[in-house]
Design a protein around this motif. Structure first.
Motif, PDB file in Angstrom:
ATOM      1  N   GLU A 226       0.829  -1.203   0.000  1.00  0.00           N
ATOM      2  CA  GLU A 226       0.000   0.000   0.000  1.00  0.00           C
ATOM      3  C   GLU A 226       0.865   1.255   0.000  1.00  0.00           C
ATOM      4  OE1 GLU A 226      -3.919  -1.692   2.423  1.00  0.00           O
ATOM      5  OE2 GLU A 226      -2.188  -0.905   3.520  1.00  0.00           O
ATOM      6  N   GLY A 227       1.929   1.239   0.782  1.00  0.00           N
ATOM      7  CA  GLY A 227       2.839   2.380   0.798  1.00  0.00           C
ATOM      8  C   GLY A 227       3.501   2.593  -0.543  1.00  0.00           C
ATOM      9  N   ALA A 228       3.932   1.497  -1.165  1.00  0.00           N
ATOM     10  CA  ALA A 228       4.584   1.587  -2.471  1.00  0.00           C
ATOM     11  C   ALA A 228       3.638   2.136  -3.530  1.00  0.00           C
ATOM     12  CB  ALA A 228       5.103   0.217  -2.890  1.00  0.00           C
ATOM     13  N   LEU A 229       2.374   1.766  -3.438  1.00  0.00           N
ATOM     14  CA  LEU A 229       1.407   2.215  -4.439  1.00  0.00           C
ATOM     15  C   LEU A 229       1.164   3.716  -4.383  1.00  0.00           C
ATOM     16  CD1 LEU A 229      -1.202  -0.700  -4.457  1.00  0.00           C
ATOM     17  CD2 LEU A 229       0.431  -0.085  -6.258  1.00  0.00           C
ATOM     18  N   THR A 230       1.427   4.353  -3.236  1.00  0.00           N
ATOM     19  CA  THR A 230       1.306   5.810  -3.198  1.00  0.00           C
ATOM     20  C   THR A 230       2.378   6.456  -4.069  1.00  0.00           C
ATOM     21  OG1 THR A 230       2.747   6.058  -1.238  1.00  0.00           O
ATOM     22  CG2 THR A 230       0.400   5.716  -0.848  1.00  0.00           C
ATOM     23  N   ILE A 231       3.556   5.833  -4.129  1.00  0.00           N
ATOM     24  CA  ILE A 231       4.613   6.305  -5.026  1.00  0.00           C
ATOM     25  C   ILE A 231       4.248   6.013  -6.463  1.00  0.00           C
ATOM     26  CG2 ILE A 231       7.027   6.027  -5.696  1.00  0.00           C
ATOM     27  CD1 ILE A 231       7.681   5.330  -2.805  1.00  0.00           C
ATOM     28  N   VAL A 232       3.812   4.787  -6.719  1.00  0.00           N
ATOM     29  CA  VAL A 232       3.490   4.363  -8.080  1.00  0.00           C
ATOM     30  C   VAL A 232       2.386   5.220  -8.678  1.00  0.00           C
ATOM     31  CG1 VAL A 232       2.584   2.467  -9.491  1.00  0.00           C
ATOM     32  CG2 VAL A 232       4.252   1.998  -7.681  1.00  0.00           C
ATOM     33  N   SER A 233       1.358   5.531  -7.884  1.00  0.00           N
ATOM     34  CA  SER A 233       0.248   6.324  -8.408  1.00  0.00           C
ATOM     35  C   SER A 233       0.702   7.715  -8.822  1.00  0.00           C
ATOM     36  CB  SER A 233      -0.876   6.421  -7.371  1.00  0.00           C
ATOM     37  OG  SER A 233      -0.428   7.061  -6.186  1.00  0.00           O
ATOM     38  N   ALA A 234       1.620   8.309  -8.043  1.00  0.00           N
ATOM     39  CA  ALA A 234       2.135   9.632  -8.398  1.00  0.00           C
ATOM     40  C   ALA A 234       2.980   9.576  -9.658  1.00  0.00           C
ATOM     41  CB  ALA A 234       2.939  10.211  -7.242  1.00  0.00           C
ATOM     42  N   VAL A 235       3.774   8.519  -9.804  1.00  0.00           N
ATOM     43  CA  VAL A 235       4.597   8.362 -11.000  1.00  0.00           C
ATOM     44  C   VAL A 235       3.709   8.147 -12.230  1.00  0.00           C
ATOM     45  CG1 VAL A 235       6.341   6.952 -12.151  1.00  0.00           C
ATOM     46  CG2 VAL A 235       6.561   7.462  -9.713  1.00  0.00           C
ATOM     47  N   ASP A 236       2.681   7.354 -12.064  1.00  0.00           N
ATOM     48  CA  ASP A 236       1.805   7.034 -13.190  1.00  0.00           C
ATOM     49  C   ASP A 236       0.914   8.191 -13.615  1.00  0.00           C
ATOM     50  OD1 ASP A 236       2.807   4.491 -13.358  1.00  0.00           O
ATOM     51  OD2 ASP A 236       1.129   3.524 -12.326  1.00  0.00           O
ATOM     52  N   ASP A 237       0.650   9.113 -12.703  1.00  0.00           N
ATOM     53  CA  ASP A 237      -0.266  10.217 -13.007  1.00  0.00           C
ATOM     54  C   ASP A 237       0.368  11.544 -12.589  1.00  0.00           C
ATOM     55  OD1 ASP A 237      -2.444  11.721 -13.667  1.00  0.00           O
ATOM     56  OD2 ASP A 237      -3.835  10.756 -12.275  1.00  0.00           O
ATOM     57  N   PRO A 238       1.433  11.944 -13.271  1.00  0.00           N
ATOM     58  CA  PRO A 238       2.191  13.133 -12.848  1.00  0.00           C
ATOM     59  C   PRO A 238       1.391  14.426 -12.879  1.00  0.00           C
ATOM     60  CG  PRO A 238       2.909  12.391 -15.020  1.00  0.00           C
ATOM     61  CD  PRO A 238       2.010  11.328 -14.481  1.00  0.00           C
ATOM     62  N   ASP A 239       0.457  14.563 -13.795  1.00  0.00           N
ATOM     63  CA  ASP A 239      -0.308  15.810 -13.879  1.00  0.00           C
ATOM     64  C   ASP A 239      -1.233  15.984 -12.679  1.00  0.00           C
ATOM     65  OD1 ASP A 239       0.788  16.655 -16.330  1.00  0.00           O
ATOM     66  OD2 ASP A 239      -0.552  15.337 -17.432  1.00  0.00           O
ATOM     67  N   THR A 240      -1.880  14.905 -12.246  1.00  0.00           N
ATOM     68  CA  THR A 240      -2.784  14.984 -11.099  1.00  0.00           C
ATOM     69  C   THR A 240      -2.039  15.344  -9.819  1.00  0.00           C
ATOM     70  OG1 THR A 240      -4.355  13.401 -12.027  1.00  0.00           O
ATOM     71  CG2 THR A 240      -4.372  13.665  -9.637  1.00  0.00           C
ATOM     72  N   TYR A 241      -0.831  14.802  -9.668  1.00  0.00           N
ATOM     73  CA  TYR A 241      -0.092  14.968  -8.420  1.00  0.00           C
ATOM     74  C   TYR A 241       0.988  16.048  -8.484  1.00  0.00           C
ATOM     75  CZ  TYR A 241      -2.358  10.706  -6.745  1.00  0.00           C
ATOM     76  OH  TYR A 241      -3.280   9.776  -6.335  1.00  0.00           O
ATOM     77  N   ALA A 242       1.061  16.790  -9.567  1.00  0.00           N
ATOM     78  CA  ALA A 242       2.099  17.818  -9.692  1.00  0.00           C
ATOM     79  C   ALA A 242       1.865  18.959  -8.713  1.00  0.00           C
ATOM     80  CB  ALA A 242       2.139  18.348 -11.121  1.00  0.00           C
ATOM     81  N   GLY A 243       2.878  19.251  -7.897  1.00  0.00           N
ATOM     82  CA  GLY A 243       2.823  20.402  -7.015  1.00  0.00           C
ATOM     83  C   GLY A 243       1.949  20.233  -5.794  1.00  0.00           C
ATOM     84  N   VAL A 244       1.626  18.968  -5.434  1.00  0.00           N
ATOM     85  CA  VAL A 244       0.732  18.760  -4.302  1.00  0.00           C
ATOM     86  C   VAL A 244       1.376  17.844  -3.259  1.00  0.00           C
ATOM     87  CG1 VAL A 244      -1.284  19.034  -5.787  1.00  0.00           C
ATOM     88  CG2 VAL A 244      -0.413  16.726  -5.299  1.00  0.00           C
ATOM     89  N   PHE A 245       0.692  17.740  -2.117  1.00  0.00           N
ATOM     90  CA  PHE A 245       1.068  16.801  -1.073  1.00  0.00           C
ATOM     91  C   PHE A 245       0.094  15.630  -1.127  1.00  0.00           C
ATOM     92  CE2 PHE A 245       0.535  15.352   3.400  1.00  0.00           C
ATOM     93  CZ  PHE A 245       1.826  14.872   3.610  1.00  0.00           C
ATOM     94  N   SER A 246       0.627  14.444  -1.326  1.00  0.00           N
ATOM     95  CA  SER A 246      -0.190  13.234  -1.417  1.00  0.00           C
ATOM     96  C   SER A 246      -0.134  12.483  -0.098  1.00  0.00           C
ATOM     97  CB  SER A 246       0.310  12.332  -2.560  1.00  0.00           C
ATOM     98  OG  SER A 246      -0.310  11.053  -2.506  1.00  0.00           O
ATOM     99  N   ASP A 247      -1.263  12.407   0.581  1.00  0.00           N
ATOM    100  CA  ASP A 247      -1.371  11.682   1.848  1.00  0.00           C
ATOM    101  C   ASP A 247      -2.002  10.326   1.555  1.00  0.00           C
ATOM    102  OD1 ASP A 247      -1.978  10.658   4.350  1.00  0.00           O
ATOM    103  OD2 ASP A 247      -2.618  12.577   5.172  1.00  0.00           O
ATOM    104  N   LYS A 248      -1.151   9.301   1.422  1.00  0.00           N
ATOM    105  CA  LYS A 248      -1.596   7.947   1.078  1.00  0.00           C
ATOM    106  C   LYS A 248      -2.441   7.946  -0.198  1.00  0.00           C
ATOM    107  CE  LYS A 248      -3.216   7.393   5.240  1.00  0.00           C
ATOM    108  NZ  LYS A 248      -3.869   6.807   6.436  1.00  0.00           N
ATOM    109  N   GLY A 249      -2.034   8.764  -1.153  1.00  0.00           N
ATOM    110  CA  GLY A 249      -2.699   8.800  -2.451  1.00  0.00           C
ATOM    111  C   GLY A 249      -3.773   9.860  -2.578  1.00  0.00           C
ATOM    112  N   THR A 250      -4.144  10.497  -1.477  1.00  0.00           N
ATOM    113  CA  THR A 250      -5.164  11.539  -1.496  1.00  0.00           C
ATOM    114  C   THR A 250      -4.517  12.909  -1.412  1.00  0.00           C
ATOM    115  OG1 THR A 250      -6.768  10.093  -0.393  1.00  0.00           O
ATOM    116  CG2 THR A 250      -7.213  12.456  -0.345  1.00  0.00           C
TER     117      THR A 250
END
Length: 280
Positions: A226-250
């Motif tokens: 689950e922890g690894a997937l928070t990294i993977v999701s950010a890598v896979d969707d760079p536009d959604t996560y650009a410039g933000v703080f991701s707390d366990k994917g949220t």
């Protein structure tokens, strides 16, 4: 079309290992930046056995030792013209005060200063890629305590305070990268992967309570996957996560000390001075 390249620190254990096993399916070349070369070579063989058509490069990088960081960066710059995604993942936690080879508190040196220097050295390669992405693995511990001057010479040592400050520092690094380089296409994400009972805690707690702590954490802790997937999701969707703080994917707003712009400005300037760098 040039090959896609991923570089990651701390890839041989914990969420770093789990993430790189998944991300190896999405990149042509993986750069494993680790302090233990034997573990790095073992991971390389595991990755190649699972996927024989990728390139894996194992590079010695002891983040607490600036000469090692510089050496690793020089090797990478000699071999590669670009890096599509840099993941600053490695982290430590110690129960007693320890110094890095350069004289800094070890957690601050490893978790922040080494990553700051590495990012500075490799940023031109990241900006020379198509993806232009940096992932900074931080922690919700950033909320626990502010950074106060003198930033790198604390008068008193507390393990949890020092760890929290090093994680606030990594959050400041991610924010600084976004503010300075988003206009050049850089996509930066700060990630809290969740509370995960990994080896990072083993050095920081007495052996007598280690087993109890892990047993208590188990019902509320995230798994490595689950922890690894928070990294993977950010890598896979760079536009959604650009410039933000991701707390366990949220995506969540930063709180407390994470939004202290004035302190961040002072701290980044102090970091540049300590590392004798003109700018990030």
């Amino acid at each position: 079309m040039s090959k896609s390249i991923l570089a990651i620190t701390g890839p041989t254990s914990g969420i770093g290992r789990e993430a790189v096993k998944i991300l190896a399916q999405s990149f042509d070349c993986i750069l494993l930046l680790n302090r233990n070369m034997d573990k790095g070579e073992k991971l390389k063989q595991d990755l190649l056995e699972a996927q024989s058509d990728i390139q894996v490069d194992v590079i010695k990088c002891e983040l607490s030792d600036f000469s090692s960081v510089q050496s690793a960066a020089e090797q990478i710059k000699e071999r590669y013209t670009h890096i599509d995604c840099l993941i600053n993942n490695a982290g430590i936690m110690t129960k007693t005060k320890k110094e890095s080879p350069d004289g800094f508190e070890l957690m601050m040196a490893t978790n922040f200063l080494g990553h700051f220097l590495l990012t500075h050295e490799l940023l031109p390669l990241v900006l020379n890629s198509q993806r232009k992405q940096v992932i900074v693995v931080t922690s919700n511990a950033y909320k626990a305590t502010p950074l106060t001057p003198p930033f790198f010479q604390p008068k008193r040592f507390s393990s949890m305070k020092a760890y929290s400050q090093s994680k606030l520092a990594t959050l400041y690094l991610a924010q600084e990268l976004h503010e300075r380089y988003a206009k050049e296409g850089l996509k930066t994400t700060a990630i809290h992967p969740g509370l995960i009972a990994t080896n990072i805690f083993k050095e920081s707690i007495p052996p007598k309570i280690e087993h109890l702590m892990f047993r208590l954490l188990k019902p509320i802790a995230s798994t490595l996957e689950e922890g690894a997937l928070t990294i993977v999701s950010a890598v896979d969707d760079p536009d959604t996560y650009a410039g933000v703080f991701s707390d366990k994917g949220t995506v969540k707003p930063v709180q407390r000390h994470g939004s202290d712009f004035e302190t961040r400005r002072q701290f980044i300037d102090a970091t540049l001075k300590e590392l004798t760098l003109p700018a990030l």
